[in-house]
Design a protein around this motif. Sequence first.
Motif, PDB file in Angstrom:
ATOM      1  N   VAL A 162       0.836  -1.201   0.000  1.00  0.00           N
ATOM      2  CA  VAL A 162       0.000   0.000   0.000  1.00  0.00           C
ATOM      3  C   VAL A 162       0.872   1.252   0.000  1.00  0.00           C
ATOM      4  O   VAL A 162       0.657   2.198  -0.772  1.00  0.00           O
ATOM      5  CB  VAL A 162      -0.950   0.000   1.211  1.00  0.00           C
ATOM      6  CG1 VAL A 162      -1.600   1.375   1.401  1.00  0.00           C
ATOM      7  CG2 VAL A 162      -2.027  -1.068   1.046  1.00  0.00           C
ATOM      8  N   GLN A 163       1.892   1.253   0.846  1.00  0.00           N
ATOM      9  CA  GLN A 163       2.751   2.434   0.947  1.00  0.00           C
ATOM     10  C   GLN A 163       3.587   2.655  -0.308  1.00  0.00           C
ATOM     11  O   GLN A 163       3.733   3.788  -0.786  1.00  0.00           O
ATOM     12  CB  GLN A 163       3.686   2.278   2.132  1.00  0.00           C
ATOM     13  CG  GLN A 163       2.981   2.275   3.480  1.00  0.00           C
ATOM     14  CD  GLN A 163       3.977   2.114   4.607  1.00  0.00           C
ATOM     15  OE1 GLN A 163       4.697   3.041   4.973  1.00  0.00           O
ATOM     16  NE2 GLN A 163       4.046   0.913   5.165  1.00  0.00           N
ATOM     17  N   LEU A 164       4.158   1.583  -0.846  1.00  0.00           N
ATOM     18  CA  LEU A 164       4.996   1.719  -2.035  1.00  0.00           C
ATOM     19  C   LEU A 164       4.171   2.210  -3.224  1.00  0.00           C
ATOM     20  O   LEU A 164       4.642   3.015  -4.029  1.00  0.00           O
ATOM     21  CB  LEU A 164       5.668   0.387  -2.354  1.00  0.00           C
ATOM     22  CG  LEU A 164       6.698  -0.100  -1.313  1.00  0.00           C
ATOM     23  CD1 LEU A 164       7.170  -1.510  -1.662  1.00  0.00           C
ATOM     24  CD2 LEU A 164       7.887   0.856  -1.224  1.00  0.00           C
ATOM     25  N   LEU A 165       2.942   1.725  -3.336  1.00  0.00           N
ATOM     26  CA  LEU A 165       2.065   2.176  -4.415  1.00  0.00           C
ATOM     27  C   LEU A 165       1.701   3.646  -4.237  1.00  0.00           C
ATOM     28  O   LEU A 165       1.768   4.432  -5.184  1.00  0.00           O
ATOM     29  CB  LEU A 165       0.801   1.323  -4.456  1.00  0.00           C
ATOM     30  CG  LEU A 165       0.955  -0.095  -4.977  1.00  0.00           C
ATOM     31  CD1 LEU A 165      -0.283  -0.920  -4.655  1.00  0.00           C
ATOM     32  CD2 LEU A 165       1.215  -0.100  -6.481  1.00  0.00           C
ATOM     33  N   ALA A 166       1.309   4.009  -3.024  1.00  0.00           N
ATOM     34  CA  ALA A 166       0.926   5.401  -2.763  1.00  0.00           C
ATOM     35  C   ALA A 166       2.079   6.348  -3.064  1.00  0.00           C
ATOM     36  O   ALA A 166       1.887   7.442  -3.605  1.00  0.00           O
ATOM     37  CB  ALA A 166       0.459   5.554  -1.317  1.00  0.00           C
ATOM     38  N   ALA A 167       3.291   5.909  -2.738  1.00  0.00           N
ATOM     39  CA  ALA A 167       4.468   6.745  -2.977  1.00  0.00           C
ATOM     40  C   ALA A 167       4.737   6.930  -4.469  1.00  0.00           C
ATOM     41  O   ALA A 167       5.391   7.904  -4.875  1.00  0.00           O
ATOM     42  CB  ALA A 167       5.693   6.128  -2.309  1.00  0.00           C
ATOM     43  N   SER A 168       4.230   6.007  -5.289  1.00  0.00           N
ATOM     44  CA  SER A 168       4.438   6.118  -6.735  1.00  0.00           C
ATOM     45  C   SER A 168       3.363   6.959  -7.413  1.00  0.00           C
ATOM     46  O   SER A 168       3.369   7.108  -8.640  1.00  0.00           O
ATOM     47  CB  SER A 168       4.485   4.727  -7.370  1.00  0.00           C
ATOM     48  OG  SER A 168       3.208   4.102  -7.323  1.00  0.00           O
ATOM     49  N   GLY A 169       2.428   7.478  -6.621  1.00  0.00           N
ATOM     50  CA  GLY A 169       1.434   8.394  -7.167  1.00  0.00           C
ATOM     51  C   GLY A 169       0.156   7.760  -7.665  1.00  0.00           C
ATOM     52  O   GLY A 169      -0.620   8.402  -8.378  1.00  0.00           O
ATOM     53  N   VAL A 170      -0.101   6.499  -7.285  1.00  0.00           N
ATOM     54  CA  VAL A 170      -1.336   5.854  -7.719  1.00  0.00           C
ATOM     55  C   VAL A 170      -2.390   5.942  -6.621  1.00  0.00           C
ATOM     56  O   VAL A 170      -2.083   6.172  -5.452  1.00  0.00           O
ATOM     57  CB  VAL A 170      -1.113   4.373  -8.115  1.00  0.00           C
ATOM     58  CG1 VAL A 170       0.007   4.235  -9.126  1.00  0.00           C
ATOM     59  CG2 VAL A 170      -0.823   3.521  -6.882  1.00  0.00           C
ATOM     60  N   THR A 171      -3.638   5.750  -7.023  1.00  0.00           N
ATOM     61  CA  THR A 171      -4.739   5.645  -6.062  1.00  0.00           C
ATOM     62  C   THR A 171      -4.824   4.192  -5.621  1.00  0.00           C
ATOM     63  O   THR A 171      -4.969   3.295  -6.453  1.00  0.00           O
ATOM     64  CB  THR A 171      -6.067   6.075  -6.714  1.00  0.00           C
ATOM     65  OG1 THR A 171      -5.973   7.442  -7.089  1.00  0.00           O
ATOM     66  CG2 THR A 171      -7.228   5.886  -5.743  1.00  0.00           C
ATOM     67  N   VAL A 172      -4.713   3.949  -4.323  1.00  0.00           N
ATOM     68  CA  VAL A 172      -4.679   2.590  -3.797  1.00  0.00           C
ATOM     69  C   VAL A 172      -6.040   2.206  -3.235  1.00  0.00           C
ATOM     70  O   VAL A 172      -6.585   2.893  -2.370  1.00  0.00           O
ATOM     71  CB  VAL A 172      -3.610   2.440  -2.701  1.00  0.00           C
ATOM     72  CG1 VAL A 172      -3.566   0.997  -2.193  1.00  0.00           C
ATOM     73  CG2 VAL A 172      -2.244   2.874  -3.210  1.00  0.00           C
ATOM     74  N   VAL A 173      -6.575   1.099  -3.731  1.00  0.00           N
ATOM     75  CA  VAL A 173      -7.788   0.499  -3.178  1.00  0.00           C
ATOM     76  C   VAL A 173      -7.329  -0.744  -2.418  1.00  0.00           C
ATOM     77  O   VAL A 173      -6.717  -1.646  -3.006  1.00  0.00           O
ATOM     78  CB  VAL A 173      -8.788   0.115  -4.285  1.00  0.00           C
ATOM     79  CG1 VAL A 173     -10.052  -0.489  -3.673  1.00  0.00           C
ATOM     80  CG2 VAL A 173      -9.121   1.324  -5.144  1.00  0.00           C
ATOM     81  N   ALA A 174      -7.591  -0.781  -1.130  1.00  0.00           N
ATOM     82  CA  ALA A 174      -7.100  -1.872  -0.291  1.00  0.00           C
ATOM     83  C   ALA A 174      -8.257  -2.677   0.267  1.00  0.00           C
ATOM     84  O   ALA A 174      -9.288  -2.117   0.636  1.00  0.00           O
ATOM     85  CB  ALA A 174      -6.269  -1.308   0.867  1.00  0.00           C
TER      86      ALA A 174
END
Length: 316
Positions: A162-174
């Motif tokens: 979740v964190q790595l995705l968010a840091a890459s600028g994507v919208t994360v659905v968990a």
Amino acid sequence: MRALNVPAAGEQPRLSDLPVPEATEDTVLVRVKAAGLNALDNALAAGVMAEMLPHLYPLVLGRDAAGIVEAVGAGVDHVAVGDEVIGHMLLAPPIQAGTLAEYALLPAAAVTRKPAGLSFTTAAALPLAAAAAKAAVDAVEPEQGQTVLVVGAGGGVGSYAVQLLAASGVTVVATGTAADAGRLITLGAATVVDYTAGPIAEQVHAAYPDGVDALIDLVAYTAEGAPLGAVRKGGKVASTLGAAADEQALAAGGLTGTSVMAAPLREVVAELAERAAAGTLKVDVTTVLPLEKATDGLATLASGTARGKIVVEIGV
């Protein structure tokens, strides 16, 4: 040394005294301060992988550790006696050595210096889970502005993904339970889908009618168990347990997929550890246990109710 080990095939893990291993070529003997638990520990204890990788007994459990270098073998020059380090026991035959012990003999290729800003307990929660998350995120090649679904976000690997995705600028659905929502949003999720409230794909489409751009599945062993329908045509799938291995199912949905394996080598772990020390990657340790209670942590992992990372403190 005290070590949590499986005495013989088919037996239950127990804490007992075993000889301290000696450093050999390309290995590092570490006085363990803390060891992270992973689902893999239960698989090895049960002999699930014995046909693929020979097991020797007594088999010490645990793959991740942080501690102090006690000795180094020939050919090791990147760490020295007295260094504080993070290490991982790579899956190489024969399977016998582990980290849930007062000393662990680790392959030099998977040992790196621990940043001063990380505690041993925090550092021990990094190698396998964070490396698996990084491999999964890299596999879906996230681009800024995309939306990515993480199934199994509540566990150790998921918290990093979740964190790595968010840091890459994507919208994360968990995915998680209602009780997980606050923690997952703090980690960077934009939306939390309660997997107990109905089919995940249906809930995702209600919020994102066109589907998500990619799926990281951390819980399904088969494509049938993964919510592939939540992903738009042309989307990407990455899984750590094999859900992306069914090319026919992926092709039917117009998807491409990759089954990923963690590679907790020292270069990978060093980068993740520096991010954790800098505060840009939160190490989500939710449970800390003494070595005498390590089997309680393994039972929690086996039940599927683990949230974040479980760490066993040994010499802290």
